[in-house]
Design a protein around this motif. Structure first.
Motif, PDB file in Angstrom:
ATOM      1  N   ARG A   1      47.357   4.888  -1.651  1.00  0.00           N
ATOM      2  CA  ARG A   1      48.508   4.205  -2.232  1.00  0.00           C
ATOM      3  C   ARG A   1      49.041   5.046  -3.391  1.00  0.00           C
ATOM      4  O   ARG A   1      48.284   5.595  -4.188  1.00  0.00           O
ATOM      5  N   GLY A   2      50.351   5.161  -3.472  1.00  0.00           N
ATOM      6  CA  GLY A   2      50.951   5.917  -4.572  1.00  0.00           C
ATOM      7  C   GLY A   2      51.328   7.327  -4.158  1.00  0.00           C
ATOM      8  O   GLY A   2      52.117   7.974  -4.839  1.00  0.00           O
ATOM      9  N   VAL A   3      50.777   7.824  -3.042  1.00  0.00           N
ATOM     10  CA  VAL A   3      51.168   9.165  -2.569  1.00  0.00           C
ATOM     11  C   VAL A   3      52.499   9.030  -1.840  1.00  0.00           C
ATOM     12  O   VAL A   3      52.672   8.152  -0.992  1.00  0.00           O
ATOM     13  N   ASP A   4      53.448   9.912  -2.181  1.00  0.00           N
ATOM     14  CA  ASP A   4      54.798   9.854  -1.635  1.00  0.00           C
ATOM     15  C   ASP A   4      54.872  10.713  -0.364  1.00  0.00           C
ATOM     16  O   ASP A   4      54.863  11.943  -0.438  1.00  0.00           O
ATOM     17  N   GLU A   5      54.940  10.046   0.800  1.00  0.00           N
ATOM     18  CA  GLU A   5      54.959  10.777   2.080  1.00  0.00           C
ATOM     19  C   GLU A   5      56.225  11.617   2.241  1.00  0.00           C
ATOM     20  O   GLU A   5      56.224  12.587   3.007  1.00  0.00           O
ATOM     21  N   PHE A   6      57.324  11.267   1.561  1.00  0.00           N
ATOM     22  CA  PHE A   6      58.528  12.113   1.613  1.00  0.00           C
ATOM     23  C   PHE A   6      58.156  13.527   1.168  1.00  0.00           C
ATOM     24  O   PHE A   6      58.617  14.504   1.727  1.00  0.00           O
ATOM     25  N   GLU A   7      57.300  13.592   0.129  1.00  0.00           N
ATOM     26  CA  GLU A   7      56.990  14.903  -0.467  1.00  0.00           C
ATOM     27  C   GLU A   7      56.158  15.748   0.466  1.00  0.00           C
ATOM     28  O   GLU A   7      56.502  16.894   0.744  1.00  0.00           O
ATOM     29  N   PHE A   8      55.039  15.184   0.994  1.00  0.00           N
ATOM     30  CA  PHE A   8      54.210  16.068   1.820  1.00  0.00           C
ATOM     31  C   PHE A   8      54.786  16.284   3.220  1.00  0.00           C
ATOM     32  O   PHE A   8      54.402  17.215   3.908  1.00  0.00           O
ATOM     33  N   ALA A   9      55.756  15.431   3.633  1.00  0.00           N
ATOM     34  CA  ALA A   9      56.417  15.674   4.924  1.00  0.00           C
ATOM     35  C   ALA A   9      57.666  16.545   4.746  1.00  0.00           C
ATOM     36  O   ALA A   9      58.344  16.864   5.729  1.00  0.00           O
ATOM     37  N   GLY A  10      57.975  16.926   3.492  1.00  0.00           N
ATOM     38  CA  GLY A  10      59.121  17.804   3.233  1.00  0.00           C
ATOM     39  C   GLY A  10      60.460  17.140   3.497  1.00  0.00           C
ATOM     40  O   GLY A  10      61.391  17.770   4.006  1.00  0.00           O
ATOM     41  N   LEU A  11      60.577  15.864   3.134  1.00  0.00           N
ATOM     42  CA  LEU A  11      61.815  15.115   3.407  1.00  0.00           C
ATOM     43  C   LEU A  11      62.562  14.815   2.116  1.00  0.00           C
ATOM     44  O   LEU A  11      61.967  14.318   1.151  1.00  0.00           O
ATOM     45  N   ALA A  12      63.865  15.097   2.101  1.00  0.00           N
ATOM     46  CA  ALA A  12      64.694  14.760   0.937  1.00  0.00           C
ATOM     47  C   ALA A  12      65.042  13.274   0.982  1.00  0.00           C
ATOM     48  O   ALA A  12      65.114  12.672   2.056  1.00  0.00           O
ATOM     49  N   LYS A  13      65.265  12.710  -0.224  1.00  0.00           N
ATOM     50  CA  LYS A  13      65.624  11.288  -0.325  1.00  0.00           C
ATOM     51  C   LYS A  13      67.124  11.131  -0.543  1.00  0.00           C
ATOM     52  O   LYS A  13      67.747  11.984  -1.177  1.00  0.00           O
ATOM     53  N   ALA A  14      67.675  10.025  -0.053  1.00  0.00           N
ATOM     54  CA  ALA A  14      69.052   9.634  -0.390  1.00  0.00           C
ATOM     55  C   ALA A  14      68.973   8.232  -0.971  1.00  0.00           C
ATOM     56  O   ALA A  14      68.184   7.396  -0.488  1.00  0.00           O
ATOM     57  N   ALA A  15      69.779   7.965  -1.997  1.00  0.00           N
ATOM     58  CA  ALA A  15      69.743   6.637  -2.626  1.00  0.00           C
ATOM     59  C   ALA A  15      70.296   5.594  -1.656  1.00  0.00           C
ATOM     60  O   ALA A  15      71.179   5.884  -0.852  1.00  0.00           O
ATOM     61  N   SER A  16      69.731   4.392  -1.726  1.00  0.00           N
ATOM     62  CA  SER A  16      70.248   3.286  -0.920  1.00  0.00           C
ATOM     63  C   SER A  16      71.324   2.544  -1.704  1.00  0.00           C
ATOM     64  O   SER A  16      71.472   2.752  -2.914  1.00  0.00           O
ATOM     65  N   ASN A  17      72.073   1.678  -1.032  1.00  0.00           N
ATOM     66  CA  ASN A  17      73.148   0.926  -1.694  1.00  0.00           C
ATOM     67  C   ASN A  17      72.689  -0.443  -2.178  1.00  0.00           C
ATOM     68  O   ASN A  17      72.938  -0.814  -3.322  1.00  0.00           O
ATOM     69  N   ALA A  18      72.042  -1.208  -1.276  1.00  0.00           N
ATOM     70  CA  ALA A  18      71.767  -2.615  -1.562  1.00  0.00           C
ATOM     71  C   ALA A  18      70.305  -2.884  -1.918  1.00  0.00           C
ATOM     72  O   ALA A  18      69.970  -3.995  -2.314  1.00  0.00           O
ATOM     73  N   VAL A  19      69.434  -1.880  -1.726  1.00  0.00           N
ATOM     74  CA  VAL A  19      68.005  -2.055  -2.037  1.00  0.00           C
ATOM     75  C   VAL A  19      67.518  -0.831  -2.811  1.00  0.00           C
ATOM     76  O   VAL A  19      68.187   0.203  -2.845  1.00  0.00           O
ATOM     77  N   LYS A  20      66.321  -0.950  -3.407  1.00  0.00           N
ATOM     78  CA  LYS A  20      65.806   0.153  -4.242  1.00  0.00           C
ATOM     79  C   LYS A  20      65.142   1.288  -3.451  1.00  0.00           C
ATOM     80  O   LYS A  20      65.281   2.445  -3.816  1.00  0.00           O
ATOM     81  N   PRO A  21      64.367   0.992  -2.364  1.00  0.00           N
ATOM     82  CA  PRO A  21      63.695   2.129  -1.696  1.00  0.00           C
ATOM     83  C   PRO A  21      64.708   3.158  -1.189  1.00  0.00           C
ATOM     84  O   PRO A  21      65.783   2.778  -0.691  1.00  0.00           O
ATOM     85  N   PRO A  22      64.384   4.449  -1.322  1.00  0.00           N
ATOM     86  CA  PRO A  22      65.326   5.480  -0.875  1.00  0.00           C
ATOM     87  C   PRO A  22      65.315   5.627   0.644  1.00  0.00           C
ATOM     88  O   PRO A  22      64.394   5.167   1.317  1.00  0.00           O
ATOM     89  N   ARG A  23      66.350   6.301   1.161  1.00  0.00           N
ATOM     90  CA  ARG A  23      66.457   6.582   2.596  1.00  0.00           C
ATOM     91  C   ARG A  23      65.992   8.008   2.880  1.00  0.00           C
ATOM     92  O   ARG A  23      66.022   8.866   1.984  1.00  0.00           O
ATOM     93  N   VAL A  24      65.606   8.261   4.131  1.00  0.00           N
ATOM     94  CA  VAL A  24      65.328   9.629   4.581  1.00  0.00           C
ATOM     95  C   VAL A  24      66.687  10.303   4.793  1.00  0.00           C
ATOM     96  O   VAL A  24      67.436   9.919   5.710  1.00  0.00           O
TER      97      VAL A  24
END
Ligand SMILES: Cc1cc2nc3c(=O)[nH]c(=O)nc-3n(C[C@H](O)[C@H](O)[C@H](O)COP(=O)(O)O)c2cc1C
Length: 222
Positions: free
Chosen positions: A113-136
């Motif tokens: 828990r707490g490890v960001d899979e975006f980082e180790f999978a090499g994926l950039a984030k995009a901000a979402s509009n209506a919710v807090k979690p980012p998008r791939v």
């Protein structure tokens, strides 16, 4: 053949190394789900017990099963995705495509828990509009969702597993502009991944159309 799944290993007793259930109930779309915990730590994981269940309003379901890679250890451990959804009530479904298959698979590693899979999978984030979690950012379609309900499902008593069904309401939908052809989403262009049995996958590359019948049927019934 006939077998009873029993406590889970019935297929092995019947001589089948992989459960046929996931091959039979398929193909399944993959809900590639990004979440955040209440401290804002980001998480990403794929779930193929995933589907849409309603159009008005649009709603999706996914199931978090098992024990987060802790087989044989005492006490059930819920998956980070489920823990985060329970904490914050929000998630994003990112479309997992043929081009993103390796990153999708990497993000399923049972990282703590707490490890960001975006980082180790090499994926950039995009901000979402209506919710807090980012998008791939590289995914061409996203569903921003708010939690409706978590339903606890039966689980095997002998193992430390938990099965929970998450129901979410889609409050925002992103579709990459080049996928819109004549006002319709040309989904075959991005080849969404489909989960099959064992370690198998498929993808959509062609579609066909069948119109629904009207009543009375064309001169065949009255
Ligand atoms: C294609 C694919 C589909 C998966 N589907 C599910 C699923 O439906 N339910 C589930 O609990 N785990 C599923 N998994 C396993 C989870 O992705 C994995 O347990 C992951 O570590 C959970 O991450 P989390 O703890 O960060 O939520 C799937 C894995 C892959 C590669």
């Amino acid at each position: 053949m006939y077998y009873e799944p029993g406590e889970g290993a019935g297929h092995k007793a019947a001589g089948l190394p992989h459960s046929p259930f996931t091959a039979i109930v398929g193909p399944r779309p993959i809900g590639w789900i990004s979440t955040q915990d209440r401290e804002g730590r980001v998480n990403l994981a794929p779930f193929s017990y995933f589907n849409g269940v309603c159009s008005a309003p649009p709603m999706v379901i996914f199931a978090s099963n098992g024990n987060h890679g802790r087989e044989g250890q005492p006490g059930p451990a819920i998956k980070d995705t489920l823990a985060n959804v329970r904490e914050t009530g929000e998630f994003v479904v990112n479309l997992a495509t043929w081009e993103l298959r390796e990153q999708m698979n990497l993000s399923s590693a049972p990282a703590p828990r707490g490890v960001d899979e975006f980082e180790f999978a090499g994926l950039a984030k995009a901000a979402s509009n209506a919710v807090k979690p980012p998008r791939v950012a590289a995914s061409p379609v996203h569903l921003e969702c708010k939690l409706v309900q978590v339903v606890e499902l039966p689980a095997h008593e002998a193992s430390n597993t938990l099965n929970n069904l998450v129901i979410g309401r889609v409050v925002g939908i992103h579709v990459r502009d080049d996928l819109i052809d004549n006002g319709r989403v040309s989904i075959a262009k991005v080849r969404p991944l489909l989960r099959l049995g064992a370690f198998d996958y498929g993808f959509i590359e062609s579609v066909f159309e069948i119109k629904r019948p009207k009543w009375p049927l064309d001169g065949k019934a009255s």
